[in-house]
Design a protein around this motif. Structure first.
Motif, PDB file in Angstrom:
ATOM      1  N   TRP A 121       0.809  -1.218   0.000  1.00  0.00           N
ATOM      2  CA  TRP A 121       0.000   0.000   0.000  1.00  0.00           C
ATOM      3  C   TRP A 121       0.847   1.275   0.000  1.00  0.00           C
ATOM      4  N   HIS A 122       1.810   1.325   0.937  1.00  0.00           N
ATOM      5  CA  HIS A 122       2.522   2.594   1.133  1.00  0.00           C
ATOM      6  C   HIS A 122       3.458   2.935  -0.023  1.00  0.00           C
ATOM      7  N   ILE A 123       3.945   1.894  -0.679  1.00  0.00           N
ATOM      8  CA  ILE A 123       4.974   2.106  -1.699  1.00  0.00           C
ATOM      9  C   ILE A 123       4.458   2.934  -2.871  1.00  0.00           C
ATOM     10  N   GLU A 124       3.156   2.844  -3.127  1.00  0.00           N
ATOM     11  CA  GLU A 124       2.585   3.587  -4.258  1.00  0.00           C
ATOM     12  C   GLU A 124       2.905   5.070  -4.128  1.00  0.00           C
ATOM     13  N   CYS A 125       2.656   5.606  -2.918  1.00  0.00           N
ATOM     14  CA  CYS A 125       2.836   7.050  -2.722  1.00  0.00           C
ATOM     15  C   CYS A 125       4.300   7.434  -2.826  1.00  0.00           C
ATOM     16  N   SER A 126       5.165   6.602  -2.235  1.00  0.00           N
ATOM     17  CA  SER A 126       6.596   6.926  -2.268  1.00  0.00           C
ATOM     18  C   SER A 126       7.111   6.947  -3.702  1.00  0.00           C
ATOM     19  N   ALA A 127       6.729   5.930  -4.486  1.00  0.00           N
ATOM     20  CA  ALA A 127       7.263   5.834  -5.853  1.00  0.00           C
ATOM     21  C   ALA A 127       6.699   6.954  -6.734  1.00  0.00           C
ATOM     22  N   MET A 128       5.401   7.220  -6.610  1.00  0.00           N
ATOM     23  CA  MET A 128       4.808   8.258  -7.468  1.00  0.00           C
ATOM     24  C   MET A 128       5.320   9.637  -7.070  1.00  0.00           C
ATOM     25  N   GLY A 130       7.936  10.368  -5.320  1.00  0.00           N
ATOM     26  CA  GLY A 130       9.379  10.420  -5.514  1.00  0.00           C
ATOM     27  C   GLY A 130       9.734  10.644  -6.971  1.00  0.00           C
ATOM     28  N   SER A 131       9.009  10.001  -7.902  1.00  0.00           N
ATOM     29  CA  SER A 131       9.411  10.166  -9.296  1.00  0.00           C
ATOM     30  C   SER A 131       8.985  11.531  -9.839  1.00  0.00           C
ATOM     31  N   VAL A 132       7.946  12.141  -9.260  1.00  0.00           N
ATOM     32  CA  VAL A 132       7.548  13.482  -9.733  1.00  0.00           C
ATOM     33  C   VAL A 132       8.330  14.583  -9.008  1.00  0.00           C
ATOM     34  N   LEU A 133       8.485  14.431  -7.678  1.00  0.00           N
ATOM     35  CA  LEU A 133       9.045  15.535  -6.887  1.00  0.00           C
ATOM     36  C   LEU A 133      10.502  15.336  -6.485  1.00  0.00           C
ATOM     37  N   GLY A 134      11.021  14.127  -6.639  1.00  0.00           N
ATOM     38  CA  GLY A 134      12.429  13.917  -6.306  1.00  0.00           C
ATOM     39  C   GLY A 134      12.661  13.604  -4.839  1.00  0.00           C
ATOM     40  N   GLU A 135      13.837  13.942  -4.343  1.00  0.00           N
ATOM     41  CA  GLU A 135      14.276  13.425  -3.048  1.00  0.00           C
ATOM     42  C   GLU A 135      13.692  14.165  -1.847  1.00  0.00           C
ATOM     43  N   SER A 136      12.952  15.256  -2.108  1.00  0.00           N
ATOM     44  CA  SER A 136      12.403  15.995  -0.965  1.00  0.00           C
ATOM     45  C   SER A 136      11.206  16.832  -1.388  1.00  0.00           C
ATOM     46  N   HIS A 151       1.741   7.078   6.601  1.00  0.00           N
ATOM     47  CA  HIS A 151       2.768   8.090   6.346  1.00  0.00           C
ATOM     48  C   HIS A 151       4.098   7.757   7.010  1.00  0.00           C
ATOM     49  N   ASP A 152       4.034   7.109   8.167  1.00  0.00           N
ATOM     50  CA  ASP A 152       5.291   6.709   8.803  1.00  0.00           C
ATOM     51  C   ASP A 152       6.041   5.696   7.926  1.00  0.00           C
ATOM     52  N   ASN A 153       5.289   4.805   7.313  1.00  0.00           N
ATOM     53  CA  ASN A 153       5.929   3.810   6.446  1.00  0.00           C
ATOM     54  C   ASN A 153       6.412   4.427   5.138  1.00  0.00           C
ATOM     55  N   GLU A 154       5.627   5.359   4.609  1.00  0.00           N
ATOM     56  CA  GLU A 154       6.045   6.083   3.407  1.00  0.00           C
ATOM     57  C   GLU A 154       7.373   6.787   3.642  1.00  0.00           C
ATOM     58  N   LEU A 155       7.419   7.491   4.790  1.00  0.00           N
ATOM     59  CA  LEU A 155       8.631   8.230   5.153  1.00  0.00           C
ATOM     60  C   LEU A 155       9.833   7.296   5.252  1.00  0.00           C
ATOM     61  N   ALA A 156       9.656   6.200   5.978  1.00  0.00           N
ATOM     62  CA  ALA A 156      10.779   5.290   6.235  1.00  0.00           C
ATOM     63  C   ALA A 156      11.330   4.729   4.923  1.00  0.00           C
ATOM     64  N   GLN A 157      10.436   4.212   4.072  1.00  0.00           N
ATOM     65  CA  GLN A 157      10.935   3.566   2.847  1.00  0.00           C
ATOM     66  C   GLN A 157      11.522   4.609   1.891  1.00  0.00           C
ATOM     67  N   SER A 158      10.971   5.836   1.908  1.00  0.00           N
ATOM     68  CA  SER A 158      11.504   6.864   1.002  1.00  0.00           C
ATOM     69  C   SER A 158      12.871   7.345   1.474  1.00  0.00           C
ATOM     70  N   GLU A 159      13.014   7.496   2.807  1.00  0.00           N
ATOM     71  CA  GLU A 159      14.335   7.852   3.324  1.00  0.00           C
ATOM     72  C   GLU A 159      15.338   6.743   3.015  1.00  0.00           C
ATOM     73  N   ALA A 160      14.863   5.495   3.084  1.00  0.00           N
ATOM     74  CA  ALA A 160      15.739   4.356   2.774  1.00  0.00           C
ATOM     75  C   ALA A 160      16.117   4.366   1.296  1.00  0.00           C
ATOM     76  N   PHE A 161      15.210   4.808   0.456  1.00  0.00           N
ATOM     77  CA  PHE A 161      15.474   4.859  -0.988  1.00  0.00           C
ATOM     78  C   PHE A 161      16.418   6.004  -1.327  1.00  0.00           C
ATOM     79  N   PHE A 162      16.090   7.207  -0.810  1.00  0.00           N
ATOM     80  CA  PHE A 162      16.889   8.390  -1.160  1.00  0.00           C
ATOM     81  C   PHE A 162      18.119   8.543  -0.271  1.00  0.00           C
ATOM     82  N   GLN A 163      18.231   7.725   0.758  1.00  0.00           N
ATOM     83  CA  GLN A 163      19.359   7.814   1.702  1.00  0.00           C
ATOM     84  C   GLN A 163      19.458   9.206   2.299  1.00  0.00           C
ATOM     85  N   ASN A 164      18.317   9.749   2.693  1.00  0.00           N
ATOM     86  CA  ASN A 164      18.358  11.051   3.369  1.00  0.00           C
ATOM     87  C   ASN A 164      17.406  11.029   4.564  1.00  0.00           C
ATOM     88  N   ASP A 165      17.317  12.154   5.277  1.00  0.00           N
ATOM     89  CA  ASP A 165      16.344  12.190   6.379  1.00  0.00           C
ATOM     90  C   ASP A 165      15.419  13.402   6.237  1.00  0.00           C
TER      91      ASP A 165
END
Ligand SMILES: *[C@@H]1O[C@H](CO)[C@@H](O)[C@H](O)[C@H]1NC(C)=O
Ligand SMILES: [Zn+2]
Length: 503
Positions: A121-128, A130-136, A151-165
């Motif tokens: 479920w959460h990955i959809e938001c991170s990928a979409m 992330g691909s439109v808006l980038g790393e932040s 949102h907590d899961n979205e945040l975690a996986q996106s930070e894990a993907f972009f290697q940022n906080d």
């Protein structure tokens, strides 16, 4: 086709659909795994919350830390699939969540390096996103209930993907919308669409209702809520119409030069206080509710000032009331509650008519209004009742049909306002009802008592017996009056019955 512009809602730049982003999602999951924060298990891929939380750069559950490990919230977020015994045995920690789910035969599926499956479920938001808006991104919106786990899961996986906080700088979690105090749900049959709401109120009234509430608290959509918005709109609209009327008054040569006295200085001081207060409210977590309250106060003070000037038979200071009206209009434009380019007030004539109807017809209306005032003056001096009645008909019947309200103020110029026709007809009906009620309230015994210019004596029931010269009323006269008297008795007893029922 999404109809946006007529509601004065800005259209989004991009609308995304998950089914168009499956390749990006697969790539996203692959990258999270290769960054060391995901693992494959029986054809599904899970996010490693323990590994993520143990790194110095990250912490899991930033938004609602106390919910981490809350199995009920997880179940609601992930569905039974995620915490069934089978699934639990696939996961390293019960808190881990699915990035990719293996599909059972017959379930919708896409190809992936881990076999046929579908996005978590959460990955959809991170990928979409992330691909439109980038790393932040600066602001991520969403309903209050989405904070955990979504949102907590979205945040975690996106930070894990972009290697940022700093994938999201701010979250704005809006309060829920309830309908007359109840959560909106199809089963409660209190489901209301924007279209339904717009059939009852205008887009502006809905917007004002939203502005009058804090975005982060529950908003209850009810007739009370909408009535306060309608009243607020009306209160501001009357002010704008009054100011426009003041600004239209013919200016003599000295008209621009109006000496400031204590009243003007006082109003100007309040004006700047209110402006600061509106600014402060908006800086305080976008407190629109506080801001519109301050604007209401400013209108109240300005109304008080205008009434005071008129009471003293002095013209209100035009530049000052104009600045206030311009400021309020500007704020309402910022809020999207005024569309169009008119400098002061709400657009006249509704959305269907041309926006500058007012500037087109006002010169003609002013001529008519001035002419009528002249006629009334002469008719009053010469006591020509028929003419006065005609002037009333123009004010009470003819012009309201055209969306024009004339307000006669004793000893002052008539105020001309353009108001929409429905409002005026409603006002007229209310006035009629009020007049009828007032008439019903009067006991028959009181109806002739105040006519001391016609009668000098009354019997014990209040029925007149002698005319003003002390002569007894003729049989014919008495018979006529008796009819009126009895009609009033009937009306009044209806009133008594009715108010008895209401008790
Ligand atoms: C009126 O108020 C403004 C601030 O809103 C201030 O700058 C201005 O000096 C005031 N004018 C007078 C004449 O006091
Ligand atoms: Zn989301």
């Amino acid at each position: 086709q999404i109809q946006i512009s007529s509601k004065n809602v800005l259209p989004p730049d991009v609308l995304t659909r998950v089914s168009e982003y499956v390749p990006e999602i697969v790539e996203f999951v692959r990258q999270v795994v290769s960054n060391g924060f995901g693992y494959e298990s029986s054809g599904s891929v899970y996010f490693d919350t323990v590994k993520f939380d143990s790194g110095p750069q990250h912490s899991y559950g930033k938004l609602v830390p106390e919910a981490v490990g809350d199995q009920k919230a997880l179940q609601e977020g992930e569905g039974d699939l995620s915490i069934s015994a089978d699934r639990l045995s696939e996961k390293k920690s019960p808190n881990d969540f699915a990035l990719w789910k293996a599909s059972k035969p017959g379930e919708p599926s896409w190809d992936s390096p881990w076999g046929k499956g579908r996005p978590g479920w959460h990955i959809e938001c991170s990928a979409m996103a992330g691909s439109v808006l980038g790393e932040s991104m600066d602001i991520h919106g969403g309903g209050f209930d989405l904070r955990f786990p979504h949102h907590d899961n979205e945040l975690a996986q996106s930070e894990a993907f972009f290697q940022n906080d700093y994938w999201v700088r701010y979250f704005l979690h809006t309060g829920h919308l309830t309908i007359a105090g109840c959560k909106m749900s199809k089963s409660l049959k209190n489901f209301i669409t924007i279209k339904d709401a717009l059939a009852k109120n205008t887009a502006r009234q809905l917007r004002l209702a939203f502005l009058m509430h804090s975005w982060k608290d529950t908003l209850d959509y009810s007739s009370n809520t909408m009535e306060s918005a309608v009243q607020y709109e009306k209160f501001l609209n009357e002010f704008f119409l009054n100011v426009k009327d003041i600004l239209r008054a013919p200016s003599d040569i000295t008209g621009q030069f109006e000496k400031w006295e204590a009243a003007e200085t006082e109003l100007n001081d309040s004006f700047s206080d209110r402006k600061c207060a509106v600014h402060a409210a908006l800086c305080d977590n976008v407190d629109t509710r506080g801001a519109v309250e301050e604007m209401r106060l400013l209108v109240g003070m300005s109304n008080g000032y205008i009434a005071g000037r008129k009471g003293a038979k002095r013209r209100p200071n035009r530049m000052l009331v104009e600045s206030i009206a311009l400021y309020l209009t500007g704020m309402l434009k910022v809020f999207g509650a005024i569309e169009g380019s008119e400098p002061i007030g709400f657009p006249v004539g509704g959305q269907s008519q041309s926006a500058d109807l007012e500037s087109t017809v006002m010169p003609y209306l002013t001529v008519l209004s001035d002419f009528r005032e002249g006629v009334r003056k002469i008719a009053r001096e010469q006591k020509v009742t028929e003419l006065l009645q005609l002037c009333d008909v123009v004010r009470d019947d003819t012009l309201p049909e055209l969306g024009v309200r004339l307000e006669d103020h004793e000893g002052l110029p008539t105020v001309v306002k353009m108001v929409d026709k429905e409002t005026l007809l409603k006002e007229k009906e209310e006035k009629k009802q009020m007049a009828k009620l007032a008439k019903m309230k009067l006991p028959a015994g009181e109806m002739f008592r105040s006519d001391t210019d016609k009668y000098s004596k009354f019997d014990e029931t209040g029925f007149p017996t002698h005319d003003v010269e002390g002569k007894e009323l003729s049989k014919g006269q008495a018979k006529k009056l008796r009819k009126l008297f009895e009609a009033q008795e009937k009306l009044h007893s209806e009133y008594l019955q009715r108010s008895h029922h209401e008790d």
